[in-house]
Design a protein around this motif. Structure first.
Motif, mmCIF file in Angstrom:
data_model
loop_
_atom_site.group_PDB
_atom_site.id
_atom_site.type_symbol
_atom_site.label_atom_id
_atom_site.label_comp_id
_atom_site.label_asym_id
_atom_site.label_seq_id
_atom_site.Cartn_x
_atom_site.Cartn_y
_atom_site.Cartn_z
ATOM 1 N N MET A 46 -11.205 -21.083 8.323
ATOM 2 C CA MET A 46 -10.068 -20.490 7.637
ATOM 3 C C MET A 46 -9.171 -21.562 7.023
ATOM 4 O O MET A 46 -8.568 -21.342 5.960
ATOM 5 C CB MET A 46 -9.273 -19.600 8.592
ATOM 6 N N SER A 47 -9.080 -22.704 7.645
ATOM 7 C CA SER A 47 -8.282 -23.798 7.077
ATOM 8 C C SER A 47 -8.896 -24.311 5.787
ATOM 9 O O SER A 47 -8.187 -24.602 4.817
ATOM 10 C CB SER A 47 -8.156 -24.934 8.088
ATOM 11 N N GLU A 48 -10.217 -24.421 5.756
ATOM 12 C CA GLU A 48 -10.885 -24.855 4.529
ATOM 13 C C GLU A 48 -10.634 -23.861 3.399
ATOM 14 O O GLU A 48 -10.357 -24.248 2.253
ATOM 15 C CB GLU A 48 -12.384 -25.010 4.779
ATOM 16 N N SER A 49 -10.730 -22.576 3.724
ATOM 17 C CA SER A 49 -10.454 -21.546 2.719
ATOM 18 C C SER A 49 -9.011 -21.611 2.244
ATOM 19 O O SER A 49 -8.727 -21.491 1.047
ATOM 20 C CB SER A 49 -10.760 -20.168 3.315
ATOM 21 N N LEU A 50 -8.087 -21.818 3.191
ATOM 22 C CA LEU A 50 -6.675 -21.883 2.840
ATOM 23 C C LEU A 50 -6.382 -23.079 1.941
ATOM 24 O O LEU A 50 -5.623 -22.976 0.969
ATOM 25 C CB LEU A 50 -5.826 -21.962 4.114
ATOM 26 N N VAL A 51 -6.993 -24.217 2.237
ATOM 27 C CA VAL A 51 -6.770 -25.417 1.422
ATOM 28 C C VAL A 51 -7.276 -25.207 0.005
ATOM 29 O O VAL A 51 -6.595 -25.535 -0.973
ATOM 30 C CB VAL A 51 -7.450 -26.638 2.074
#
Length: 418
Positions: free
Chosen positions: A335-340
């Motif tokens: 989810m962090s990769e998607s958010l970035v």
């Protein structure tokens, strides 16, 4: 920890491992937020352009005109002509609460060359008004002053002239104190005005002569007749209640049937402004719908790419599970990769969108004239914050399904995966 430096370094390495794919994935979100910001900015400019044309005109206003009766009543035949009179105005002022301003209006003849100064002349509108009229249709005062209560009470032979009349008769010089002949009678000029709004009553102010209502009523031998009645209510007062109260008084005092809908013509400006407000709401809703649709398409693209990324990293995720990685570590990583990805593309799109709107605003400001359809296009801070919040939420949602897919990967199956 969520803000662990090693985690964010790993996220950055993962994103930049395939630069072309990451770039194309980000473009959908970038384009969606860019279109949303530009549409919002242009929508604001369109709204400002429309409101500029009505700036200075009382939005909660209504006008009354006497018309022929459509029903017989108290011995009077159908089709009777009648007039609003001074006694009606006095009753309205005494009995109707919530009125911010009320002004009777008389129309003067617009004969050929009816306004004269020396050898110069022109054909212009002539209106007789009360001082309260200028709270309904506000004016820019270029020279002198507006008509006041003393002018009305003492029936002074004074007048206001529009800026076009001043240009024709006085070459844009200060004409205050000079006398002009209006429909054969001399009046002293006390001011020069230009309308603030493009909405007007009986002709544009810059091409009109304003006389005190009481003076004009006397000089034209009109008795106590009122041609037109203009009223405005305070913002928190129902304009429909004002209409009902005033029409009730006019019907009662002029022997008009209570059910006669034709005898009193009502022009409800407040209703038209309410329609404008609904139009603006519809435009805003349409802009958000189109912008969010475009943004959603970009977010779906990111979600699809993250699904591909999870598939490619099946072995890596399995090894992590095998050496003790907690489920929330895997979920937060995806989810962090998607958010970035979403935040990077969105912030760039937001910045470029605001930059483009600012350029459009500067170009419009550099063009002279008051006829621009767009005025001060821009994005409000609250709107930008809302768009950013929506963007971040979309980024988290884009990684939700891929993260759930990553959680379904079993360590033994991942190790066997080729």
């Amino acid at each position: 920890m969520f803000f662990d430096a090693d985690r964010w370094t790993e996220i950055w390495v993962t994103i930049t491992r395939n630069k072309t794919r990451s770039l194309l994935t980000c473009f959908g979100v970038f384009w969606g937020i860019l279109m949303l910001v530009i549409l919002l900015g242009l929508g604001t400019g369109l709204k400002n352009g429309i409101l500029k044309n009505t700036d200075g005109f009382a939005t909660n206003s209504v006008f009354f005109i006497a018309d022929r009766t459509s029903e017989p009543y108290r011995g009077f035949n159908k089709g009777r002509e009648w007039n609003i009179r001074n006694r009606d105005l006095e009753s309205i002022r005494r009995e109707v609460s919530g009125l911010e301003a009320i002004s009777p209006v008389l129309w003067g003849a617009r004969a050929d060359k009816n306004v004269v100064y020396g050898q110069l002349s022109g054909t212009y509108n002539v209106k007789g008004v009360d001082p309260a009229y200028f709270r309904i249709e506000a004016q820019h005062v270029l020279f002198g002053r507006l008509l006041n209560e003393i002018d009305a009470r003492e029936k002074r032979k004074v007048c206001l002239i529009g800026s076009r009349i001043n240009e024709t008769l006085f070459r844009n010089e200060n004409p205050c104190g000079r006398y002009i002949r209006v429909n054969g009678i001399y009046y002293q000029v006390v001011g020069v005005v230009r309308e603030r709004a493009r909405v007007n009553i009986g002709g544009r102010s810059q091409e009109s002569v304003f006389l005190p209502f009481t003076t004009m009523q006397q000089t034209l031998n009109q008795g106590d007749v009122i041609h037109f009645l203009a009223a405005s209510a305070y913002k928190d007062v129902s304009i429909q209640r004002i209409i009902d109260d005033i029409t009730g008084i006019l019907r009662r005092q002029n022997s008009i049937a209570p059910t006669d809908k034709q005898a009193v013509m009502v022009i409800n400006i407040a209703e038209q402004f309410a329609t404008f407000a609904m139009l603006f709401t519809g435009i805003d809703a349409l802009i958000w719908l189109v912008g969010m649709g475009t943004l959603l398409a970009g977010v779906i693209g990111i979600s699809n790419i993250m699904m591909v990324t999870v598939k490619e990293r099946t072995r890596e995720i399995g090894v992590r599970r095998a050496i003790g990685a907690r489920p929330r570590d895997i979920i937060s990583q995806i989810m962090s990769e998607s958010l970035v990805l979403t935040a990077m593309a969105g912030m760039i799109g937001l910045s470029i969108g605001v930059f483009i709107i600012d350029i459009v605003d500067r170009l419009l400001s550099a063009q002279p004239g008051d006829d621009a359809a767009l005025v001060n296009p821009g994005v409000h801070m609250g709107t930008a914050v809302a768009a950013t919040f929506v963007l971040l939420v979309c980024g988290l949602l884009a990684g939700l399904i891929p993260a759930w897919r990553a959680m379904q990967i079993k360590a033994i199956d991942a190790i066997r995966d080729e």
